[in-house]
Design an enzyme around this catalytic site. Sequence first.
Site, PDB file in Angstrom:
ATOM      1  N   LYS A 104     -12.847  89.826 122.843  1.00  0.00           N
ATOM      2  CA  LYS A 104     -14.072  90.208 122.347  1.00  0.00           C
ATOM      3  C   LYS A 104     -14.067  90.711 120.639  1.00  0.00           C
ATOM      4  O   LYS A 104     -14.989  90.143 119.887  1.00  0.00           O
ATOM      5  CB  LYS A 104     -14.473  91.381 123.092  1.00  0.00           C
ATOM      6  N   ARG A 140     -20.620  99.320 129.533  1.00  0.00           N
ATOM      7  CA  ARG A 140     -19.156  99.240 130.440  1.00  0.00           C
ATOM      8  C   ARG A 140     -19.544  99.721 131.886  1.00  0.00           C
ATOM      9  O   ARG A 140     -18.570  99.536 132.700  1.00  0.00           O
ATOM     10  CB  ARG A 140     -18.355 100.247 129.849  1.00  0.00           C
ATOM     11  N   ARG A 180      -0.688  94.021 120.633  1.00  0.00           N
ATOM     12  CA  ARG A 180      -1.832  94.135 119.701  1.00  0.00           C
ATOM     13  C   ARG A 180      -1.330  95.153 118.477  1.00  0.00           C
ATOM     14  O   ARG A 180      -0.911  96.001 118.777  1.00  0.00           O
ATOM     15  CB  ARG A 180      -3.247  94.489 120.278  1.00  0.00           C
ATOM     16  N   ARG A 206      -6.628 100.709 132.172  1.00  0.00           N
ATOM     17  CA  ARG A 206      -7.900 100.262 131.467  1.00  0.00           C
ATOM     18  C   ARG A 206      -8.531  99.029 132.327  1.00  0.00           C
ATOM     19  O   ARG A 206      -9.430  98.896 132.624  1.00  0.00           O
ATOM     20  CB  ARG A 206      -7.586  99.993 130.171  1.00  0.00           C
TER      21      ARG A 206
HETATM   22  P1  ADP Z   1     -10.782  92.983 123.091  1.00  0.00           P
HETATM   23  O1  ADP Z   1     -11.555  93.387 121.595  1.00  0.00           O
HETATM   24  O2  ADP Z   1     -11.350  91.927 123.961  1.00  0.00           O
HETATM   25  O3  ADP Z   1      -9.965  94.163 123.548  1.00  0.00           O
HETATM   26  P2  ADP Z   1      -9.074  91.754 120.981  1.00  0.00           P
HETATM   27  O4  ADP Z   1      -9.880  90.914 120.237  1.00  0.00           O
HETATM   28  O5  ADP Z   1      -8.626  92.796 120.314  1.00  0.00           O
HETATM   29  O6  ADP Z   1      -9.455  92.127 122.490  1.00  0.00           O
HETATM   30  O7  ADP Z   1      -7.677  90.932 121.379  1.00  0.00           O
HETATM   31  C1  ADP Z   1      -6.553  91.483 122.010  1.00  0.00           C
HETATM   32  C2  ADP Z   1      -5.173  91.161 121.527  1.00  0.00           C
HETATM   33  O8  ADP Z   1      -5.199  89.612 121.760  1.00  0.00           O
HETATM   34  C3  ADP Z   1      -5.202  90.820 119.811  1.00  0.00           C
HETATM   35  O9  ADP Z   1      -3.787  91.319 119.514  1.00  0.00           O
HETATM   36  C4  ADP Z   1      -5.356  89.517 119.502  1.00  0.00           C
HETATM   37  O10 ADP Z   1      -4.891  89.502 118.213  1.00  0.00           O
HETATM   38  C5  ADP Z   1      -4.930  88.857 120.465  1.00  0.00           C
HETATM   39  N1  ADP Z   1      -5.901  87.412 121.023  1.00  0.00           N
HETATM   40  C6  ADP Z   1      -7.181  87.374 120.828  1.00  0.00           C
HETATM   41  N2  ADP Z   1      -7.519  86.303 121.058  1.00  0.00           N
HETATM   42  C7  ADP Z   1      -6.533  85.614 121.313  1.00  0.00           C
HETATM   43  C8  ADP Z   1      -6.260  84.225 121.920  1.00  0.00           C
HETATM   44  N3  ADP Z   1      -7.196  83.348 122.037  1.00  0.00           N
HETATM   45  N4  ADP Z   1      -4.929  83.682 122.102  1.00  0.00           N
HETATM   46  C9  ADP Z   1      -4.056  84.741 121.973  1.00  0.00           C
HETATM   47  N5  ADP Z   1      -4.168  86.093 121.435  1.00  0.00           N
HETATM   48  C10 ADP Z   1      -5.409  86.514 121.299  1.00  0.00           C
HETATM   49  P1  AMP Z   2     -12.301  99.631 123.365  1.00  0.00           P
HETATM   50  O1  AMP Z   2     -11.845  99.941 121.879  1.00  0.00           O
HETATM   51  O2  AMP Z   2     -13.489  98.846 123.634  1.00  0.00           O
HETATM   52  O3  AMP Z   2     -10.980  98.948 124.027  1.00  0.00           O
HETATM   53  O4  AMP Z   2     -12.469 100.938 123.886  1.00  0.00           O
HETATM   54  C1  AMP Z   2     -11.307 101.883 123.871  1.00  0.00           C
HETATM   55  C2  AMP Z   2     -11.704 103.166 124.695  1.00  0.00           C
HETATM   56  O5  AMP Z   2     -13.061 103.794 124.259  1.00  0.00           O
HETATM   57  C3  AMP Z   2     -11.991 102.905 126.450  1.00  0.00           C
HETATM   58  O6  AMP Z   2     -10.832 103.037 126.896  1.00  0.00           O
HETATM   59  C4  AMP Z   2     -12.857 104.071 126.646  1.00  0.00           C
HETATM   60  O7  AMP Z   2     -12.107 105.281 126.697  1.00  0.00           O
HETATM   61  C5  AMP Z   2     -13.729 104.537 125.269  1.00  0.00           C
HETATM   62  N1  AMP Z   2     -14.709 103.389 125.291  1.00  0.00           N
HETATM   63  C6  AMP Z   2     -15.115 102.777 124.401  1.00  0.00           C
HETATM   64  N2  AMP Z   2     -16.758 102.198 124.790  1.00  0.00           N
HETATM   65  C7  AMP Z   2     -17.058 102.610 125.783  1.00  0.00           C
HETATM   66  C8  AMP Z   2     -18.068 102.590 126.755  1.00  0.00           C
HETATM   67  N3  AMP Z   2     -19.018 101.926 126.291  1.00  0.00           N
HETATM   68  N4  AMP Z   2     -18.186 103.520 127.694  1.00  0.00           N
HETATM   69  C9  AMP Z   2     -17.202 104.507 127.907  1.00  0.00           C
HETATM   70  N5  AMP Z   2     -16.096 104.688 127.319  1.00  0.00           N
HETATM   71  C10 AMP Z   2     -15.860 103.516 126.284  1.00  0.00           C
END
Ligand code: ADP
Ligand code: AMP
Length: 213
Positions: free
Chosen positions: A13, A88, A127, A171
């Site tokens: 995302k 969420r 990551r 998570r």
């Molecule tokens: P989210 O915001 O949904 O938690 P991220 O965008 O931070 O996910 O992505 C999670 C991890 O996966 C990061 O280390 C990112 O570089 C990697 N990643 C994102 N998209 C892809 C993809 N299409 N293929 C492989 N790795 C990816």
């Molecule tokens: P994220 O960066 O989206 O992976 O969020 C990291 C952490 O922040 C989550 O595991 C939750 O503890 C908190 N968090 C982020 N967004 C929300 C939300 N919309 N509602 C509740 N907790 C959140």
Amino acid sequence: MDLIFLGPPGAGKGTQAKMLVERYGIPQVSTGDILRAAVAEGTDLGKKAKEYMEAGKLVPDEVVIGIIEERLKQSDCEKGFILDGFPRTVPQAEALDKVLEKMGRKIDHVLTLDVPEEELIRRLTGRRTCKKCGAMYHIIFNPPKAEGVCDKCGGELYQRPDDNEETVRSRLSVYEQQTSPLIDFYEKKGLVRKIDGRGEIKEIFDQIVKILE
Ligand code: ADP
Ligand code: AMP
């Protein structure tokens, strides 16, 4: 263009949202980023959120709803926004509807990214995030040019404390239980656009742009 990215942690995302920011000039609004900044600064909000985040649990609804209400009123959101990590829970989605209604706006698309669980665990445990600009990397799938250094701003890369396997698993289970029902919530409103989150980052981005345009 008022968008929501919905999908489990690690689905991509943030990665895709940042690319949309560059393309469309609307801001990415990530409650996770806002909460992490508050924890780093040691504000009252940060103190409230820290324990939940470290345990991989959700921060209480009223806290994040308050954050979003304030954030969406800011002028950079006038032309649109990309919500990443919010809503969420169903109460958060209902509160969002009310906030937007007051502003005379509504969500245009809910983009869902689908990725199998084992792949999510690989992505999250590898990551790395830039301390300075928030850019995301992966030690294997999307490595920076120089280890530990952000390509974009030269900032230091770090591993989020909640990106260890144990917290990642909790998570993912929180996502299944509390967040995945939102797919149905938005399906009923006809807003869901399903995207296969596997494969190359650029190819996924092209699919998203095709849907939006
Ligand atoms: P989210 O915001 O949904 O938690 P991220 O965008 O931070 O996910 O992505 C999670 C991890 O996966 C990061 O280390 C990112 O570089 C990697 N990643 C994102 N998209 C892809 C993809 N299409 N293929 C492989 N790795 C990816
Ligand atoms: P994220 O960066 O989206 O992976 O969020 C990291 C952490 O922040 C989550 O595991 C939750 O503890 C908190 N968090 C982020 N967004 C929300 C939300 N919309 N509602 C509740 N907790 C959140």
